[in-house]
Enzyme design. Sequence first.
Site, PDB file in Angstrom:
ATOM      1  N   LYS A  39       0.848  -1.204   0.000  1.00 54.46           N
ATOM      2  CA  LYS A  39       0.000   0.000   0.000  1.00 54.46           C
ATOM      3  C   LYS A  39       0.883   1.254   0.000  1.00 54.46           C
ATOM      4  O   LYS A  39       2.082   1.160   0.267  1.00 54.46           O
ATOM      5  CB  LYS A  39      -0.909  -0.027   1.228  1.00 54.46           C
ATOM      6  CG  LYS A  39      -0.138  -0.030   2.530  1.00 54.46           C
ATOM      7  CD  LYS A  39      -0.975  -0.528   3.696  1.00 54.46           C
ATOM      8  CE  LYS A  39      -0.213  -0.337   4.989  1.00 54.46           C
ATOM      9  NZ  LYS A  39      -0.700  -1.231   6.054  1.00 54.46           N
ATOM     10  N   TYR A 263      17.262  29.827   8.462  1.00 56.56           N
ATOM     11  CA  TYR A 263      16.044  30.487   8.949  1.00 56.56           C
ATOM     12  C   TYR A 263      15.933  30.426  10.462  1.00 56.56           C
ATOM     13  O   TYR A 263      16.192  29.378  11.069  1.00 56.56           O
ATOM     14  CB  TYR A 263      14.809  29.797   8.369  1.00 56.56           C
ATOM     15  CG  TYR A 263      14.524  30.122   6.923  1.00 56.56           C
ATOM     16  CD1 TYR A 263      14.286  31.432   6.516  1.00 56.56           C
ATOM     17  CD2 TYR A 263      14.472  29.109   5.974  1.00 56.56           C
ATOM     18  CE1 TYR A 263      14.003  31.722   5.181  1.00 56.56           C
ATOM     19  CE2 TYR A 263      14.184  29.389   4.640  1.00 56.56           C
ATOM     20  CZ  TYR A 263      13.948  30.699   4.254  1.00 56.56           C
ATOM     21  OH  TYR A 263      13.673  30.973   2.949  1.00 56.56           O
TER      22      TYR A 263
HETATM   23  C1  PLP Z   1       0.132  -1.982   6.829  1.00 56.45           C
HETATM   24  C2  PLP Z   1      -0.451  -3.183   7.482  1.00 56.45           C
HETATM   25  C3  PLP Z   1       0.329  -4.315   7.729  1.00 56.45           C
HETATM   26  C4  PLP Z   1       1.830  -4.331   7.585  1.00 56.45           C
HETATM   27  O1  PLP Z   1       2.363  -3.710   8.729  1.00 56.45           O
HETATM   28  P1  PLP Z   1       3.954  -3.536   8.952  1.00 56.45           P
HETATM   29  O2  PLP Z   1       4.059  -2.949  10.303  1.00 56.45           O
HETATM   30  O3  PLP Z   1       4.414  -2.608   7.896  1.00 56.45           O
HETATM   31  O4  PLP Z   1       4.530  -4.885   8.826  1.00 56.45           O
HETATM   32  C5  PLP Z   1      -0.322  -5.456   8.181  1.00 56.45           C
HETATM   33  N1  PLP Z   1      -1.664  -5.457   8.409  1.00 56.45           N
HETATM   34  C6  PLP Z   1      -2.427  -4.361   8.222  1.00 56.45           C
HETATM   35  C7  PLP Z   1      -3.887  -4.417   8.511  1.00 56.45           C
HETATM   36  C8  PLP Z   1      -1.845  -3.185   7.765  1.00 56.45           C
HETATM   37  O5  PLP Z   1      -2.592  -2.087   7.607  1.00 56.45           O
END
Ligand code: PLP
Length: 376
Positions: A39, A263
Amino acid sequence: MSEAQLRRPRVCIDLDAIRHNASVARHHAGNRLIFAAVKADGYGHGMQAVAEALREQVDGYMVATIGEGLALRQSGITARIMVLQGFFDQREARQAARGLLEPVIHDPEQVAVLKSGHTGLPLKVWFKLDTGMHRLGMAPEQLARSLAELADCRWVRARPGLMTHLACADEPGHPLTERQLGVFHVFSRNHEGELGEISVVNSAALLDFVAVGDAVVRPGIMLYGANPFLGGTAADHGLQAAMRLTSRLIAIKTVPRGGTIGYGATFRCPKDMQIGVAAIGYGDGYPRHAPTGTPVAVNGQRATLVGRVSMDLVTLNLSGLDARVGDEVELWGPTVPADEVASHCGTIAYELFCGLSGRVARCYTGATREQPAGVD
Ligand SMILES: *Cc1c(COP(=O)(O)O)cnc(C)c1O
């Protein structure tokens, strides 16, 4: 690449490192299925490139939205794809069915969409149980009702999956994890006959323990080589950084004792100092809240940020280092772990990875696919 382009920030993604990290995940997963979290554009690493690189090593993928799932299908990925937010209306439910996506049902609204709808093809769905994180997912009683309501829906394939997400897996031994696992196992035992696959663990939990009955594991951050835990380092788990963010020094100057940098004049030189200016800033996604002292590497030598990050530039303390205009600066990567930068900035590597802007040039190294044995 022209000289001018070389002076702009670049992000290089090492696909071999991602494949190495997937082999670490495989070692821990044993014969459970691995669904790789890709994702948010593969945590900023490029969803398609990551998915393609992992083709031979994982059993499926996980995305947040139907749109991300369809984009993966369009790029030629035929493996299973879990969609964490599922669908919100009839149109998305039909798209999910046509794309052979596996949406997560986490809210009764989605049950209503399926009951009143017509997806054309039966959907493989996952039900999400809220076991105590109280983000997405239905409470046990609600989920039991939803399961019953969809039991004879012709648009839902029999024996849907059951999943949950752990709130505190990054802190091994956290009492909430045990409570969540308890709620999950009571529910899955009570509904064994109605359910298919079970999925519990993310990266941290995968490295930390084996959850009873888990059939599909869901690693994300570990594949990209960052540390899933609050403590320790990614290297402790044999993980390799996949993302390397670099730029170049475009100016070097001596600032006299008492002079201030950048800055807000937030940093005052306690003595005469060699200050380097590198061409990267918050306009590229480097965090503006990175404070003085945040590590970088100049020609492989560790150095630190001084003064405020601006839109296109950062200022570095080069005192005692061998550095010239045009030299490379690593903002994070194999020399400077993103986890270390993140902890200076009060965030996590996930956010740094996802935050790079479109202005940063991207390159890939390493094989995109596993070479069959004996073939060059
Ligand atoms: C993003 C996600 C994962 C993966 O999590 P990591 O901490 O990156 O391993 C697993 N399950 C769900 C429901 C997620 O949203």
